[in-house]
Enzyme design. Structure first.
Site: not given
Ligand code: NDP
Length: 309
Positions: A135, A138-139
């Site tokens: 992701c 997200c990261d």
């Protein structure tokens, strides 16, 4: 357990689930949704949605999911942010267990979607969350001014690679062949981005690490098995998804990959159990098609409930 028997329980909260919730709430069926601990589904992990009609400027995935939820709740959808552990569809009313509590319903709409597939290359387990992710939204921000890899040749890979150029100094996109499943517009956006290098005929044989985490990968050319090393501190795997159907314990007919089979319109092999969105869809997998199917499932459930009287 309560004595109450609901008309409709919706399992899952992506665009399919919220649209099913909106329609069944407006049909006064007082639907109950189990949205999962991470409600909103895969679009919570998406940056910009540019192809959902009605948003000429695009819209963020999480923002859209919040709006879909608010709209459905406004008409009476009851949402619990909990996971369904198991179900019993062998007799009516159907039973659904959530955190050990039993709920009963005349009909069920399954909208649990799909989850990311991992490569399974050597060293992957150890580096999950230490450099390897599925992701970018997200990261990605953890990799400012660093070199990262993206694996895959579909729209997800193109989207992740393009998004990562906001943070990373260089993004190398690896694909196992030289034909891309990605749409032309997304492929070309990645191709024309000066921070992205696309390498074809590359698979990851194993991941390399040092004391700080991920340090690189051993790549293999699938045509002749030759190998090379590449250094990176982050890697994003974007090779597709698998449907979330484990909790059904084979009570609903699926194909070999686990996708639920629709039998009559959106009704599954179990009379009164419906399914919509990516958990069914092996072909389109778009927010708009999932939402459309959620609408169909709610209408099918409503008509089916009427026919039971
Ligand atoms: P896809 O199935 O489209 O693509 C998966 C890619 O991963 C393929 O290129 C495939 O290679 C590759 N792959 C699969 N398994 C492996 C493996 N073991 N090792 C190496 N490579 C592998 O999945 P996506 O998640 O990209 O997209 C799914 C759907 O979601 C599509 O319909 C897409 O259009 C949609 N989507 C739309 C977006 C948007 O419009 N904004 C954004 C993201 C997704 P090969 O080609 O060789 O099979």
């Amino acid at each position: 357990m309560t004595d109450e028997v609901r008309n409709v329980i919706i399992i899952g909260s992506g665009p399919a689930g919220y649209t099913a919730g909106l329609y069944s709430a407006r049909a006064l069926l007082e639907p109950l949704m189990f949205a999962g601990y991470m409600s909103g589904g895969q679009l919570m992990l998406t940056s910009d949605i540019e192809n959902f009609p009605g948003y000429p400027e695009g819209i963020g995935g999480p923002e859209m999911m919040i709006q879909l939820r608010e709209q459905a709740e406004k008409f009476g959808l009851e949402v619990q942010d909990k996971n369904v552990e198991r179900v019993d569809f062998s007799e009516k009313p159907f039973k659904v267990w959530v955190e050990g509590e039993e709920f009963r319903s005349k009909s069920v709409i399954i909208c649990t979607g799909a989850e990311s597939i991992w490569l399974g290359a050597e060293g992957e387990e150890e580096q999950k969350g230490r450099g390897i992710s599925t992701c970018a939204t997200c990261d990605g921000a953890f990799f400012r001014e660093q070199e990262v890899l993206v694996i895959g040749g579909g729209d997800s890979a193109m989207e992740e690679a393009t998004f990562l150029t906001r943070f990373a100094s260089k993004v190398t996109l690896l694909h196992r062949r030289d034909v891309f499943k990605a749409s032309k517009v997304m492929y070309e956006r990645a191709l024309n981005n000066p921070k992205i290098e696309i390498k074809t005929f590359k698979t990851v044989r194993s991941w390399l690490s040092d004391e700080t985490g991920l340090s690189g990968a051993v790549l293999e050319d699938p045509r002749d098995g030759s190998t090379e090393e590449i250094s990176c501190t982050g890697a994003f795997i974007a090779i597709g998804h698998k449907p979330i159907t484990n909790f059904l314990e084979e009570q609903v007919e699926t194909d070999e990959a686990g996708y639920i089979l629709a039998k009559t319109h959106t009704m599954t092999s179990v009379d009164g159990v419906f399914a919509a969105g990516d958990v069914v869809d092996t072909r389109y997998r778009q927010a708009i098609t999932a939402a459309g199917m959620g609408c169909q499932a709610a209408i099918d459930a409503e008509k089916w409930l009427e026919d039971q009287h």
